[in-house]
Design an enzyme around this catalytic site. Structure first.
Site, PDB file in Angstrom:
ATOM      1  N   ARG A  35       0.693  -1.259   0.178  1.00 36.55           N
ATOM      2  CA  ARG A  35      -0.048  -0.062   0.154  1.00 36.55           C
ATOM      3  C   ARG A  35       0.833   1.277   0.003  1.00 36.55           C
ATOM      4  NH1 ARG A  35      -0.599   4.495   2.558  1.00 36.55           N
ATOM      5  NH2 ARG A  35      -0.318   3.653   4.518  1.00 36.55           N
ATOM      6  N   ASP A  36       1.606   1.534   1.052  1.00 40.83           N
ATOM      7  CA  ASP A  36       2.490   2.816   1.294  1.00 40.83           C
ATOM      8  C   ASP A  36       3.375   2.791   0.343  1.00 40.83           C
ATOM      9  OD1 ASP A  36       3.134   5.132   2.352  1.00 40.83           O
ATOM     10  OD2 ASP A  36       3.431   4.470   4.404  1.00 40.83           O
ATOM     11  N   HIS A  52       4.258   3.993  13.240  1.00 41.84           N
ATOM     12  CA  HIS A  52       4.236   4.076  11.829  1.00 41.84           C
ATOM     13  C   HIS A  52       5.324   4.702  11.351  1.00 41.84           C
ATOM     14  CE1 HIS A  52       2.781   3.537   7.351  1.00 41.84           C
ATOM     15  NE2 HIS A  52       3.498   4.919   7.471  1.00 41.84           N
ATOM     16  N   HIS A  54       8.934   6.243   8.871  1.00 42.42           N
ATOM     17  CA  HIS A  54       9.691   6.183   7.773  1.00 42.42           C
ATOM     18  C   HIS A  54      11.161   6.524   7.938  1.00 42.42           C
ATOM     19  CE1 HIS A  54       6.529   6.439   4.564  1.00 42.42           C
ATOM     20  NE2 HIS A  54       5.714   6.417   5.614  1.00 42.42           N
ATOM     21  N   CYS A  62       7.088   9.694   0.167  1.00 42.61           N
ATOM     22  CA  CYS A  62       6.094  10.865   0.525  1.00 42.61           C
ATOM     23  C   CYS A  62       5.877  11.818  -0.743  1.00 42.61           C
ATOM     24  CB  CYS A  62       6.184  11.441   1.726  1.00 42.61           C
ATOM     25  SG  CYS A  62       5.052  12.663   2.128  1.00 42.61           S
ATOM     26  N   ASN A  71       9.212   3.361   4.506  1.00 43.36           N
ATOM     27  CA  ASN A  71       8.771   2.839   5.824  1.00 43.36           C
ATOM     28  C   ASN A  71      10.098   2.219   6.226  1.00 43.36           C
ATOM     29  OD1 ASN A  71       6.237   2.490   4.386  1.00 43.36           O
ATOM     30  ND2 ASN A  71       5.660   3.293   6.308  1.00 43.36           N
TER      31      ASN A  71
HETATM   32 ZN    ZN Z   1       3.596   6.100   5.577  1.00 46.56          ZN
END
Ligand code: ZN
Length: 317
Positions: free
Chosen positions: A15-16, A207, A209, A240, A249
Protein backbone atom coordinates in the site's frame (compact mmCIF):
# COMPACT_ATOMS: atom_id res chain seq x y z
CA UNK A 1 16.80 -2.54 28.04
CA UNK A 2 13.09 -3.29 28.48
CA UNK A 3 11.81 -5.24 25.47
CA UNK A 4 8.57 -7.11 24.82
CA UNK A 5 8.87 -10.84 24.12
CA UNK A 6 6.80 -10.51 20.95
CA UNK A 7 5.66 -7.75 18.59
CA UNK A 8 3.23 -7.58 15.66
CA UNK A 9 4.54 -6.28 12.36
CA UNK A 10 2.06 -4.90 9.83
CA UNK A 11 3.41 -5.02 6.29
CA UNK A 12 2.43 -1.84 4.42
CA UNK A 13 4.69 -2.05 1.37
CA UNK A 14 1.96 -3.14 -1.00
CA UNK A 15 0.00 0.00 0.00
CA UNK A 16 2.36 2.74 1.23
CA UNK A 17 5.06 1.57 -1.18
CA UNK A 18 3.21 0.48 -4.32
CA UNK A 19 0.95 3.57 -4.25
CA UNK A 20 3.79 5.84 -5.36
CA UNK A 21 5.50 3.53 -7.84
CA UNK A 22 5.60 5.42 -11.16
CA UNK A 23 4.77 2.36 -13.27
CA UNK A 24 1.55 0.45 -12.63
CA UNK A 25 2.36 -2.88 -11.00
CA UNK A 26 0.24 -5.59 -12.62
CA UNK A 27 -2.40 -7.10 -10.35
CA UNK A 28 -0.91 -10.60 -10.54
CA UNK A 29 2.43 -9.33 -9.26
CA UNK A 30 0.76 -7.49 -6.37
CA UNK A 31 -1.08 -10.71 -5.51
CA UNK A 32 2.18 -12.67 -5.68
CA UNK A 33 3.86 -10.26 -3.24
CA UNK A 34 0.95 -10.32 -0.77
CA UNK A 35 0.89 -14.13 -0.88
CA UNK A 36 4.66 -14.29 -0.41
CA UNK A 37 4.44 -11.99 2.61
CA UNK A 38 1.68 -14.09 4.15
CA UNK A 39 3.70 -17.28 3.56
CA UNK A 40 6.70 -15.63 5.23
CA UNK A 41 4.52 -15.30 8.33
CA UNK A 42 3.46 -11.65 8.30
CA UNK A 43 0.51 -11.64 10.72
CA UNK A 44 -1.01 -8.44 9.31
CA UNK A 45 -0.83 -7.01 5.79
CA UNK A 46 -2.19 -3.65 4.63
CA UNK A 47 -2.91 -5.06 1.19
CA UNK A 48 -4.11 -1.99 -0.67
CA UNK A 49 -6.12 1.20 -0.42
CA UNK A 50 -9.75 1.77 -1.38
CA UNK A 51 -9.28 5.33 -2.55
CA UNK A 52 -10.77 6.84 -5.70
CA UNK A 53 -8.88 5.35 -8.68
CA UNK A 54 -8.28 8.84 -10.07
CA UNK A 55 -6.57 9.91 -6.84
CA UNK A 56 -4.28 6.88 -6.57
CA UNK A 57 -4.25 5.15 -9.98
CA UNK A 58 -1.46 2.80 -8.84
CA UNK A 59 -3.98 1.04 -6.56
CA UNK A 60 -7.00 1.15 -8.90
CA UNK A 61 -7.12 -2.67 -8.79
CA UNK A 62 -7.89 -2.89 -5.05
CA UNK A 63 -10.94 -5.15 -5.49
CA UNK A 64 -9.14 -7.47 -7.91
CA UNK A 65 -6.15 -7.84 -5.58
CA UNK A 66 -8.38 -8.68 -2.61
CA UNK A 67 -10.33 -11.19 -4.72
CA UNK A 68 -7.25 -13.02 -6.02
CA UNK A 69 -5.01 -13.31 -2.95
CA UNK A 70 -4.88 -16.66 -1.16
CA UNK A 71 -6.36 -16.03 2.28
CA UNK A 72 -3.90 -17.69 4.61
CA UNK A 73 -5.61 -18.71 7.88
CA UNK A 74 -4.42 -16.52 10.73
CA UNK A 75 -3.25 -13.65 8.52
CA UNK A 76 -5.19 -10.41 8.89
CA UNK A 77 -5.75 -8.68 5.56
CA UNK A 78 -6.33 -4.95 6.04
CA UNK A 79 -6.83 -2.01 3.70
CA UNK A 80 -6.59 1.74 4.00
CA UNK A 81 -9.79 3.68 3.36
CA UNK A 82 -10.19 7.48 3.14
CA UNK A 83 -13.99 7.72 3.50
CA UNK A 84 -17.23 5.76 3.84
CA UNK A 85 -17.40 5.01 0.10
CA UNK A 86 -14.00 3.36 0.44
CA UNK A 87 -15.13 1.58 3.60
CA UNK A 88 -18.13 0.05 1.82
CA UNK A 89 -15.86 -1.11 -1.01
CA UNK A 90 -13.36 -2.56 1.47
CA UNK A 91 -16.04 -4.43 3.41
CA UNK A 92 -17.54 -5.78 0.17
CA UNK A 93 -14.06 -6.91 -0.87
CA UNK A 94 -13.76 -8.88 2.37
CA UNK A 95 -11.08 -7.03 4.32
CA UNK A 96 -10.52 -8.18 7.91
CA UNK A 97 -9.53 -4.77 9.25
CA UNK A 98 -9.89 -1.16 8.11
CA UNK A 99 -7.10 1.37 8.47
CA UNK A 100 -7.88 5.08 8.27
CA UNK A 101 -5.74 8.17 8.15
CA UNK A 102 -6.01 11.78 9.23
CA UNK A 103 -3.10 14.17 9.63
CA UNK A 104 -2.31 15.99 12.84
CA UNK A 105 -1.47 19.14 10.82
CA UNK A 106 -4.03 21.01 8.71
CA UNK A 107 -1.81 21.67 5.71
CA UNK A 108 -0.74 18.03 5.38
CA UNK A 109 -4.32 16.84 5.72
CA UNK A 110 -5.45 19.25 2.98
CA UNK A 111 -2.57 18.17 0.74
CA UNK A 112 -3.11 14.48 1.42
CA UNK A 113 -6.91 14.11 1.35
CA UNK A 114 -8.15 17.58 0.33
CA UNK A 115 -10.12 18.02 3.56
CA UNK A 116 -9.64 19.98 6.76
CA UNK A 117 -9.01 17.88 9.86
CA UNK A 118 -12.58 18.55 11.03
CA UNK A 119 -13.97 17.40 7.66
CA UNK A 120 -11.77 14.29 7.77
CA UNK A 121 -12.94 13.39 11.26
CA UNK A 122 -16.57 13.64 10.10
CA UNK A 123 -15.79 11.33 7.18
CA UNK A 124 -14.00 8.93 9.51
CA UNK A 125 -17.07 8.85 11.73
CA UNK A 126 -19.00 7.57 8.72
CA UNK A 127 -16.22 5.01 8.08
CA UNK A 128 -16.52 3.78 11.67
CA UNK A 129 -20.27 3.29 11.27
CA UNK A 130 -19.77 1.20 8.11
CA UNK A 131 -17.09 -0.86 9.86
CA UNK A 132 -19.19 -1.33 13.00
CA UNK A 133 -22.17 -2.59 10.99
CA UNK A 134 -19.87 -5.06 9.21
CA UNK A 135 -18.11 -6.12 12.40
CA UNK A 136 -14.73 -5.00 11.05
CA UNK A 137 -12.13 -3.59 13.43
CA UNK A 138 -10.76 -0.09 12.74
CA UNK A 139 -7.23 1.07 13.42
CA UNK A 140 -6.87 4.83 12.98
CA UNK A 141 -3.59 6.26 11.78
CA UNK A 142 -2.52 9.82 12.54
CA UNK A 143 -0.09 11.20 9.95
CA UNK A 144 2.47 13.90 10.78
CA UNK A 145 2.03 13.04 14.47
CA UNK A 146 5.66 13.99 15.15
CA UNK A 147 6.07 16.86 12.70
CA UNK A 148 4.78 18.19 9.40
CA UNK A 149 6.74 18.84 6.20
CA UNK A 150 4.86 22.15 5.79
CA UNK A 151 4.31 23.36 9.37
CA UNK A 152 7.24 21.86 11.25
CA UNK A 153 6.55 21.00 14.88
CA UNK A 154 3.11 19.57 15.69
CA UNK A 155 2.01 20.14 19.31
CA UNK A 156 1.21 16.92 21.17
CA UNK A 157 -2.00 18.62 22.42
CA UNK A 158 -3.18 18.68 18.80
CA UNK A 159 -2.45 14.94 18.44
CA UNK A 160 -4.23 14.31 21.74
CA UNK A 161 -7.41 16.08 20.56
CA UNK A 162 -7.50 13.90 17.43
CA UNK A 163 -6.85 10.71 19.40
CA UNK A 164 -9.73 11.61 21.73
CA UNK A 165 -12.12 12.10 18.80
CA UNK A 166 -11.04 8.86 17.12
CA UNK A 167 -11.39 6.90 20.36
CA UNK A 168 -14.88 8.37 20.90
CA UNK A 169 -15.87 7.25 17.41
CA UNK A 170 -14.83 3.67 18.14
CA UNK A 171 -11.24 3.29 16.96
CA UNK A 172 -9.65 0.35 18.78
CA UNK A 173 -6.09 1.15 17.88
CA UNK A 174 -4.14 4.30 17.06
CA UNK A 175 -1.15 4.30 14.75
CA UNK A 176 1.11 7.28 15.31
CA UNK A 177 2.77 8.01 11.98
CA UNK A 178 6.06 9.75 11.42
CA UNK A 179 5.17 10.43 7.81
CA UNK A 180 8.35 12.20 6.72
CA UNK A 181 10.86 10.66 9.15
CA UNK A 182 11.41 13.62 11.47
CA UNK A 183 10.82 11.93 14.83
CA UNK A 184 13.67 11.04 17.16
CA UNK A 185 13.63 8.47 19.98
CA UNK A 186 13.41 11.05 22.78
CA UNK A 187 10.42 12.68 21.07
CA UNK A 188 8.73 9.29 20.57
CA UNK A 189 9.24 8.65 24.29
CA UNK A 190 7.77 12.03 25.27
CA UNK A 191 4.74 11.70 22.99
CA UNK A 192 3.96 8.20 24.28
CA UNK A 193 4.48 9.23 27.92
CA UNK A 194 1.99 12.04 27.33
CA UNK A 195 -0.65 10.10 25.38
CA UNK A 196 -0.64 6.47 26.49
CA UNK A 197 -1.72 7.02 30.15
CA UNK A 198 -4.61 9.22 28.98
CA UNK A 199 -6.09 6.47 26.79
CA UNK A 200 -5.38 3.21 28.64
CA UNK A 201 -7.70 1.04 26.54
CA UNK A 202 -6.24 1.99 23.16
CA UNK A 203 -3.71 -0.20 21.42
CA UNK A 204 -0.81 1.93 20.18
CA UNK A 205 1.19 1.39 17.05
CA UNK A 206 4.03 3.23 15.35
CA UNK A 207 4.34 3.89 11.61
CA UNK A 208 7.85 5.04 10.84
CA UNK A 209 9.64 6.28 7.75
CA UNK A 210 13.40 5.90 7.61
CA UNK A 211 14.05 9.20 5.83
CA UNK A 212 16.74 10.21 8.31
CA UNK A 213 17.83 6.77 9.56
CA UNK A 214 15.87 7.15 12.82
CA UNK A 215 13.19 4.52 12.20
CA UNK A 216 14.64 1.55 14.10
CA UNK A 217 15.82 3.75 17.01
CA UNK A 218 12.26 5.10 17.18
CA UNK A 219 10.83 1.57 17.19
CA UNK A 220 13.15 0.68 20.10
CA UNK A 221 12.02 3.78 22.03
CA UNK A 222 8.36 2.86 21.44
CA UNK A 223 8.94 -0.77 22.49
CA UNK A 224 10.46 0.47 25.74
CA UNK A 225 7.10 2.19 26.34
CA UNK A 226 4.99 -0.89 25.72
CA UNK A 227 4.20 -0.43 22.04
CA UNK A 228 4.06 -3.78 20.25
CA UNK A 229 2.54 -2.88 16.84
CA UNK A 230 4.79 -1.57 14.09
CA UNK A 231 4.24 -0.86 10.42
CA UNK A 232 7.08 -1.72 8.04
CA UNK A 233 7.53 -2.11 4.30
CA UNK A 234 9.31 -4.85 2.43
CA UNK A 235 12.68 -3.65 1.18
CA UNK A 236 11.91 -0.21 2.67
CA UNK A 237 9.59 0.63 -0.25
CA UNK A 238 7.81 3.96 -0.26
CA UNK A 239 8.20 7.69 0.19
CA UNK A 240 6.01 10.74 0.46
CA UNK A 241 4.65 12.62 -2.57
CA UNK A 242 4.86 15.97 -0.72
CA UNK A 243 8.36 15.61 0.67
CA UNK A 244 10.87 15.06 -2.13
CA UNK A 245 13.68 12.82 -0.95
CA UNK A 246 11.55 11.25 1.76
CA UNK A 247 12.22 7.54 1.90
CA UNK A 248 9.98 4.63 2.66
CA UNK A 249 8.89 2.92 5.81
CA UNK A 250 11.28 1.12 8.08
CA UNK A 251 12.37 -1.91 6.06
CA UNK A 252 10.47 -5.01 7.18
CA UNK A 253 13.32 -7.48 6.88
CA UNK A 254 15.82 -5.14 8.56
CA UNK A 255 13.42 -4.60 11.46
CA UNK A 256 12.64 -8.33 11.75
CA UNK A 257 16.37 -9.11 11.65
CA UNK A 258 17.04 -6.59 14.46
CA UNK A 259 14.13 -7.89 16.57
CA UNK A 260 15.15 -11.54 16.18
CA UNK A 261 18.75 -10.68 17.06
CA UNK A 262 17.37 -9.26 20.32
CA UNK A 263 15.22 -12.38 20.86
CA UNK A 264 11.96 -10.49 20.25
CA UNK A 265 9.58 -12.82 18.40
CA UNK A 266 7.64 -11.79 15.30
CA UNK A 267 6.45 -15.16 13.92
CA UNK A 268 8.12 -14.21 10.63
CA UNK A 269 10.59 -16.38 8.69
CA UNK A 270 13.47 -14.03 7.85
CA UNK A 271 14.84 -16.15 4.98
CA UNK A 272 11.46 -16.22 3.24
CA UNK A 273 11.06 -12.51 3.86
CA UNK A 274 14.44 -11.83 2.23
CA UNK A 275 13.32 -13.85 -0.80
CA UNK A 276 10.18 -11.69 -1.07
CA UNK A 277 12.32 -8.55 -0.81
CA UNK A 278 14.53 -9.71 -3.72
CA UNK A 279 11.41 -10.47 -5.74
CA UNK A 280 10.02 -6.98 -5.05
CA UNK A 281 13.32 -5.45 -6.18
CA UNK A 282 12.87 -7.37 -9.42
CA UNK A 283 9.31 -6.13 -9.79
CA UNK A 284 10.08 -2.43 -9.22
CA UNK A 285 13.29 -2.74 -11.21
CA UNK A 286 15.71 -1.14 -8.77
CA UNK A 287 17.60 -1.82 -5.57
CA UNK A 288 15.65 -0.95 -2.42
CA UNK A 289 17.05 0.59 0.79
CA UNK A 290 17.00 -2.67 2.81
CA UNK A 291 20.43 -3.47 4.25
CA UNK A 292 20.18 -7.11 5.38
CA UNK A 293 19.26 -8.23 1.87
CA UNK A 294 22.69 -6.92 0.81
CA UNK A 295 24.82 -7.85 3.84
CA UNK A 296 23.07 -11.05 4.91
CA UNK A 297 22.08 -11.65 8.53
CA UNK A 298 24.53 -11.01 11.39
CA UNK A 299 25.11 -14.75 11.68
CA UNK A 300 26.77 -14.80 8.25
CA UNK A 301 30.34 -16.09 8.28
CA UNK A 302 33.03 -15.51 5.68
CA UNK A 303 35.98 -17.73 4.73
CA UNK A 304 39.20 -16.90 6.54
CA UNK A 305 41.50 -15.10 4.06
CA UNK A 306 44.28 -17.12 2.45
CA UNK A 307 47.61 -16.85 4.16
CA UNK A 308 46.38 -16.39 7.73
CA UNK A 309 44.75 -19.77 8.39
CA UNK A 310 48.10 -21.44 9.26
CA UNK A 311 48.76 -18.75 11.88
CA UNK A 312 45.55 -19.36 13.84
CA UNK A 313 46.07 -21.24 17.11
CA UNK A 314 45.05 -24.88 16.81
CA UNK A 315 41.65 -25.54 18.34
CA UNK A 316 41.02 -28.48 20.63
CA UNK A 317 39.43 -31.48 18.96
ZN1 ZN B 1 3.63 6.11 5.54
Amino acid sequence: MKLPSRVTICEVGTRDGFQIEPDFIPTDLKVEVVNGLAEAGLPLIEVTSFVHPKVVPALRDAEAVMARIARRPGTVYAALVPNDTGAVRAVDAGVDEIHTVVSASESHNLANVNMTIAESLDRLHAVMRVAERAGVRVVAGISTAFGCPFEGAVPVSQVERIVARLADMGARGIGLADTTGVANPLQVTRVLEHLAPKFPTLEWGLHTHDTRAMAIPNVLAAMAHGVTHFDASIGGLGGCPFAPGASGNVCTEDLVHCLHAMEVETGIDLDRLLAVSRRVEGIVGRALPGQVVKAGPYTRRYPVPDGIAHRLPATAE
